[in-house]
Scaffold this motif. Sequence first.
Motif, short mmCIF file in Angstrom:
data_model
loop_
_atom_site.label_atom_id
_atom_site.label_comp_id
_atom_site.label_asym_id
_atom_site.label_seq_id
_atom_site.Cartn_x
_atom_site.Cartn_y
_atom_site.Cartn_z
N THR A 75 34.07 32.03 23.45
CA THR A 75 34.43 31.91 22.04
C THR A 75 35.74 31.13 21.89
OG1 THR A 75 33.35 34.03 21.67
CG2 THR A 75 34.82 33.26 19.93
N PRO A 108 36.78 39.21 32.44
CA PRO A 108 35.40 39.63 32.73
C PRO A 108 34.42 39.18 31.64
CG PRO A 108 36.71 41.47 31.91
CD PRO A 108 37.64 40.32 32.02
N ALA A 129 36.04 38.94 18.68
CA ALA A 129 35.80 38.36 20.01
C ALA A 129 37.09 37.80 20.60
CB ALA A 129 34.75 37.25 19.91
N GLY A 147 32.31 38.99 28.49
CA GLY A 147 32.53 39.55 27.15
C GLY A 147 34.00 39.57 26.73
N ALA A 148 34.89 39.02 27.58
CA ALA A 148 36.33 39.04 27.25
C ALA A 148 36.66 38.13 26.08
CB ALA A 148 37.15 38.64 28.47
N GLY A 149 35.80 37.11 25.86
CA GLY A 149 36.06 36.19 24.73
C GLY A 149 36.33 34.76 25.18
N1 LIG Z 1 27.70 34.29 17.87
C1 LIG Z 1 28.07 35.55 18.10
N2 LIG Z 1 27.74 36.55 17.25
C2 LIG Z 1 28.15 37.82 17.47
N3 LIG Z 1 28.90 38.21 18.52
C3 LIG Z 1 29.27 37.26 19.39
C4 LIG Z 1 28.88 35.89 19.25
N4 LIG Z 1 29.41 35.18 20.29
C5 LIG Z 1 30.09 36.07 21.04
N5 LIG Z 1 30.00 37.31 20.53
C6 LIG Z 1 30.63 38.53 21.07
O1 LIG Z 1 32.00 38.26 21.27
C7 LIG Z 1 32.46 38.85 22.48
C8 LIG Z 1 33.04 37.78 23.39
O2 LIG Z 1 31.96 36.96 23.86
P1 LIG Z 1 32.18 35.65 24.72
O3 LIG Z 1 30.85 35.07 25.01
O4 LIG Z 1 33.20 34.80 24.06
O5 LIG Z 1 32.84 36.27 26.05
P2 LIG Z 1 32.94 35.64 27.51
O6 LIG Z 1 34.25 36.08 28.05
O7 LIG Z 1 32.67 34.19 27.46
O8 LIG Z 1 31.81 36.40 28.30
P3 LIG Z 1 30.45 35.84 28.97
O9 LIG Z 1 30.87 35.34 30.28
O10 LIG Z 1 29.61 37.07 29.05
O11 LIG Z 1 29.92 34.78 28.04
C9 LIG Z 1 31.28 39.59 23.06
O12 LIG Z 1 31.35 40.93 22.64
C10 LIG Z 1 30.09 38.90 22.44
O13 LIG Z 1 28.99 39.77 22.34
#
Ligand SMILES: Nc1ncnc2c1ncn2[C@@H]1O[C@H](COP(=O)(O)OP(=O)(O)OP(=O)(O)O)[C@@H](O)[C@H]1O
Length: 299
Positions: free
Chosen positions: A42, A35, A16, A37-39
């Motif tokens: 996390t 965008p 992630a 899912g960019a991370g």
């Molecule tokens: N607890 C988890 N278990 C498995 N995969 C995860 C987990 N948390 C996040 N992911 C994956 O890690 C990647 C990054 O997710 P993250 O939520 O950090 O992105 P984001 O940029 O905040 O996007 P969003 O706005 O959609 O939340 C994604 O592919 C997501 O599916």
Amino acid sequence: MIEMEALTKVFGGITAVSEVSLRVEQGDIFGLVGPDGAGKTTLLRMVCGLINPTSGRVTLFGGRQKKDAGNFGYMPQRFSLCGDLTVMENINFFGSLYKLDRKTVRERADEILELTKLSQFKSRFAEDLSGGMKQKLALTCALVIRPGMLILDEPTFGVDPEFRKEFWKILYMLNRDGMTIFVSTPYMDEADLCKKVALLDRGKIVAVGTPDQLKKQIKNKIIEIKADVKDLDFLGELPEVDDASFYGDRYHVSVPVVEPAKISISRLLSEKGIAISFMEEITPSMEDVFVSLTEKEVV
Ligand SMILES: Nc1ncnc2c1ncn2[C@@H]1O[C@H](COP(=O)(O)OP(=O)(O)OP(=O)(O)O)[C@@H](O)[C@H]1O
């Protein structure tokens, strides 16, 4: 204030966040932009100490203060309020989590509710607030501990443009009073409002700098076109054009040299009987920067 060194998080087979090294300095409005899912979430959760990195390190305040000492406020992406508590009850609840006495919470709440323009809604149930007002209440709760730094995860996601403007005004006011802001957003126009920006794509940082510095990294010129049809993707096939992307009601075309590209675009559109109402070179937007660095279209 925040130092991230090769920060990485792997969930099962998904990386992630990958080897992210960034510094957020005191007084910054630092945008983590990318965008879905960019991370972003996390990364912010690792910074706040809510999840452990798979590898890498985060240091807050030069390691001098503990993460849990209430010296930073965190506004999570998901609705973090109790819907069946009123505005004031939510604030009191938050204050009690940080062991603040009622009087202190009340005094601070009065001040912050004034800033977030929620004073008149103190006794309304959180579930009865509009989307934008819920976000403002979440912000109010994060501010009640008087943090020196505020970490916000997509605070304006899914709310109307008017509210987004108002929310950013509040962030600017807080920053002017000395608060460091670390904020994630999927909206490229909000990147322009940050003092410094890190563009995140598929867990990796693709660029870091001020919005102006990032715009200067684009070698191509951008021509903006408005025409009486929506789909101008075929412009990307012209030899004078590197890329054509759709932006709301207009197209941005990325070209190495402007004039020959304009002639060629005019000719092609006229052959197809498409009228052009606007075609000029423009200063690249943050969307253009993101598209050019990742070869991805954004919403
Ligand atoms: N607890 C988890 N278990 C498995 N995969 C995860 C987990 N948390 C996040 N992911 C994956 O890690 C990647 C990054 O997710 P993250 O939520 O950090 O992105 P984001 O940029 O905040 O996007 P969003 O706005 O959609 O939340 C994604 O592919 C997501 O599916």
